[in-house]
Design a protein around this motif. Sequence first.
Motif: not given
Length: 304
Positions: A219-223, A240-245, A196-207, A3-7
């Motif tokens: 990285l915020v992923f599409t439902k 992190l993620g879960g259900e929208h409130l 709703e699901r996201g992954a924050y990259i603390v260190r390193g790189r992913v593809e 959905d979006i990549v947040i810097e």
Amino acid sequence: MLDIVIEARQAELSPGFTVKRILPFRLRRMVGPFIFVDHGGPLNAPTGSINNFDVLPHPHIGLSTVSYLFSGNVTHRDSLGVEQLITPGEVNWMTAGKGITHSERFEDPAMLAGGELEMLQTWVALPEKDEESDPSFENYKPEELPAFTDTGVWMRLIAGDAYGLKSNVKTHSPLFYVHVVLQQDARFGLPSGHSERGAYIVRGRVEVNGVTYHEGQLLVFTKGVDPLIIAKEQTTLMMLGGEHLGERYIWWNFVSSRKDRIEQAKEDWKQGRINLPPMDNKEYVPLPDDKTKPAGGPPPNALS
């Protein structure tokens, strides 16, 4: 796919103490119930200077704060009378509800001698029915938290449920919060059962889907989409993620589904109607100048 990549952006909490701020972001204020994410460190402070980064007593309403350390330690004191030394791998879950104050102090001699500090602090919004609940604080040791290992993969479930595991950490809504370490070329998927699901990259790189992402990106992923995450090098993720409130207003350290409740909290803090921690009541953070509307997000000195 995404959905979006947040810097992460730079935010100064105190002179010389700059953190990476991930949420809220103007185009994406929440991921599930997670409404605020700060990444502090790794910080190697000169001898005698680490206590300059102390976070003085300050208030919260309408949320739970979650402190999770990778290295170093910090002393938590709150208006319930709790004093807790927070160390790496523990979950420290403070629910503000109708109102709480707390401080975070760097007092350990090893830290004062220039030890390293790195931590992630998140805020989890509360369901409307729990926004005025009684405040509480719970500390959970690493051995109380579910962990999993596989070839090239280590993970600890901080809170909620994911990957067939369930944490005993008390939460107020469906969510997941996971610390993951991937070795180079390891493959990892997203947890199912959360919208709703996201992954924050603390260190390193992913593809992901042929595109490489780096440290400091959320990285915020599409439902409903379940891509593979491939580690390009040893990588640490916070998922992190879960259900929208529903929508929430956020101003300074206050979160609520109602604008008027935030205005009340501001006035309560100005008038001294929110108690300070009994073991740390000689100083506090004053209410910032009200130059933003409640919906505008926290000012740069927002604290968790």
